[in-house]
Structures are given as C-alpha cells and as structure tokens.
Scaffold this active site. Structure first.
Site, PDB file in Angstrom:
ATOM      1  N   GLU A  40       0.823  -1.211   0.000  1.00 33.80           N
ATOM      2  CA  GLU A  40       0.000   0.000   0.000  1.00 33.80           C
ATOM      3  C   GLU A  40       0.859   1.265   0.000  1.00 33.80           C
ATOM      4  O   GLU A  40       1.846   1.357   0.728  1.00 33.80           O
ATOM      5  CB  GLU A  40      -0.915   0.007   1.228  1.00 33.80           C
ATOM      6  CG  GLU A  40      -1.850   1.209   1.288  1.00 33.80           C
ATOM      7  CD  GLU A  40      -2.659   1.281   2.566  1.00 33.80           C
ATOM      8  OE1 GLU A  40      -3.691   1.970   2.568  1.00 33.80           O
ATOM      9  OE2 GLU A  40      -2.253   0.657   3.570  1.00 33.80           O
ATOM     10  N   LYS A 113     -10.096   2.455  -2.157  1.00 33.07           N
ATOM     11  CA  LYS A 113     -10.248   1.914  -0.810  1.00 33.07           C
ATOM     12  C   LYS A 113     -11.586   2.348  -0.207  1.00 33.07           C
ATOM     13  O   LYS A 113     -11.916   3.533  -0.167  1.00 33.07           O
ATOM     14  CB  LYS A 113      -9.085   2.391   0.062  1.00 33.07           C
ATOM     15  CG  LYS A 113      -9.021   1.790   1.449  1.00 33.07           C
ATOM     16  CD  LYS A 113      -7.719   2.215   2.129  1.00 33.07           C
ATOM     17  CE  LYS A 113      -7.548   1.623   3.505  1.00 33.07           C
ATOM     18  NZ  LYS A 113      -6.236   1.985   4.097  1.00 33.07           N
ATOM     19  N   CYS A 150      -5.663  -2.696   2.463  1.00 23.04           N
ATOM     20  CA  CYS A 150      -5.359  -2.582   3.889  1.00 23.04           C
ATOM     21  C   CYS A 150      -6.587  -2.720   4.790  1.00 23.04           C
ATOM     22  O   CYS A 150      -7.061  -3.816   5.001  1.00 23.04           O
ATOM     23  CB  CYS A 150      -4.598  -1.297   4.167  1.00 23.04           C
ATOM     24  SG  CYS A 150      -3.677  -1.345   5.743  1.00 23.04           S
TER      25      CYS A 150
END
Length: 291
Positions: A40, A113, A150
């Site tokens: 990431e 995300k 993540c």
C-alpha cells in the site's frame, strides 16, 4: 499461476522508491512471475501518521506519472501488476487507489479503498474519500482479481462481495505495523490477528489470498509517537487458508509462489458455502447494528 510479491521499506525520495520497486518487479518476473503485487502507498513513506495539508502534494492523477512509470515496467516484464497510489481526483478530492495493469502496460482497472481508518498514527480520513467503485474484481489475462486495500482486509463483507462478483484471487496491498508502546505480546497478537482474519476470508470464499505489507520503521514527523514499525509478514495462502509463503517481519523480500488455481474449484465443491448461504435472512447486514 506464479505470483510475485515485493515487500520493501520506503525512503523519503519517491523516485528512489519507484526504482527500487521496479527492481523488485524485475526480480519477480525473472523468477517466472505472471502476477506481481506491491504494498500500500508504496511510492512514499506512510504520510498518514500526521495530518498536514502539505501532504496532498504527494497525490497525482490517474493516469499520471506513476501509472506511466509502472505501466512501462509491467510491459517490460510482461506481468500483470497491482500497485497502490495516492490519487488526486480533483482539488480537495483524493482517494487511496489500487491500479491494476495488464501485461501490456495498459490500465486494466482500479479500486478505491472503501473502509477508511482514523486511529492514532493512521489518520486516513483526513486524506482519503471513501471509495465509490464498489467491490468489483478487475478482469485481467491471469484471472479476475479481487483487489482491496489494507483496512478493507478486516471486513468479511468486502471479501464476500468480491467472491460473489467472480473474483478468483483476493489481493490486499497493506501498510500496517506496531506502535512501540505496545508490549511484545500485544504486538504479536495484532500481527497474528491480521494474518488469521485474511486466512478466514480465504476459507469462507474458497479463494487464495495475497497480502503484501511494507517493512521497516518509519518515524512520526510530528514527534507525538515513536513512529510505526511495519511488521512485514506478507503472505500467500490457499483456498483452505493453508500458508503457502510468509515473508519475514523485518526484512525486504521478493518471492514468487506457484498457486494451483484449480484447487479453488475443488475446495468449493467440497465446501459449498455459496450454495448454502441463507440470502433470505441476511437483511440485517445492511444495518449498522441490529438492536
């Protein structure tokens, strides 16, 4: 399928980081990788330890300089490549975005995300607007890639929706680590919980999981904390959660792992979780809390 992972530490110089990553991609391709996954926000140190408007200068458009760079590397190495960039969509509108490249260097798709944390040293809500592309896998020449980022990796809903949309792999570029004030026992519990929950996604969906984390210690520019010791431990597991490879905690690593993609088909026949889902009784999942 041969899958390469590149676990690195990050320096202050963006171009140095990109060149270092390119070297890792080339090494993975030299070992036969068809798909390579990066961590990431790999272009820079993890800037979300503090809230500073100056850090928005790190963002860039998609397409932009980094997609040009990594697209060229993907084309040179003839690999499908999963990257993670700080996207400038418009003035005041930014995303934490995974960009997936086809082996000819073109952009196969993106994922923004969805789950954005806001914790000490992880002030991501200051920087990132929650994603608006949904949980849709990206079609590539090596298969349907269910890429998330993540904090998304803790949520079974995202993994399930990727699976329901036809993902053949679940992929999580990551930046996660310890706060130095935690005891060694607590640090290890956190690292193992991180690994366990993703292996659970593999089991529940009958799909391999690829999680790539950064390593190294990064200081807190504000001095309010002792920084983050990223715990590395990037791993690949199979569709029953079986560990195929786990990287060291505190070393950079380039590794290629051969994943038997037929195994997912067999595991889903043995354990037909999708068949037995009670979709007529899951409406409460759309509520924040079912009190």
């Amino acid at each position: 399928m041969k899958v390469g992972i590149v676990q690195t530490s990050c320096q202050a110089d963006t171009e140095q980081n990109r060149q270092h990553l390119a070297d890792g991609i080339r090494r993975a391709a030299g070992k036969g990788a068809q798909l390579v996954v990066l961590q990431e926000l790999h272009n820079t140190p993890y800037f979300c330890q503090t809230e500073s408007v100056d850090n928005f200068d790190l963002a860039e458009p998609i397409p932009g300089p980094s997609t040009d760079f990594f697209g060229a590397v993907a084309r040179e190495c003839h690999v499908v490549l999963v990257t993670s960039l700080f996207e400038r969509r418009a003035a005041g509108l930014y995303h934490n975005t995974a960009v997936i490249f086809e082996s000819d260097g073109t952009i196969a798709g993106t994922y923004r995300k969805m789950h954005i944390p806001d914790d000490p040293a992880y002030y991501e809500k200051f920087y990132f607007t929650p994603g608006d592309l949904g949980f849709r896998p990206v079609k590539t020449s090596v298969g349907m890639l269910g890429v998330q980022v993540c904090w998304d990796q803790w949520y079974p809903e995202g993994a399930r929706l990727m699976a329901l949309h036809g993902a053949e792999l679940l992929i999580y570029p990551t930046a996660i680590g310890y706060e130095s004030s935690d005891t060694p026992e607590e640090q290890e519990r956190q690292r193992e919980a991180w690994t366990t929950v993703q292996r659970g996604h593999a089991v529940a969906n009958g799909l391999p999981v690829i999680a790539v984390n950064r390593t190294g210690c990064e200081a807190d520019p504000s001095g309010q904390t002792h920084g983050i010791q990223f715990w590395g431990s990037s791993f690949i597991c199979g569709p029953q959660g079986e560990m195929l490879f786990r990287a060291p905690k505190d070393e950079e690593c380039v590794q290629v792992v051969d994943i038997d993609m037929q195994r997912s088909e067999n595991v889903r026949r043995w354990w037909p979780f999708l068949r037995d889902r009670r979709i007529d009784h899951y409406s409460d999942l759309l509520r924040r809390f079912a009190d």
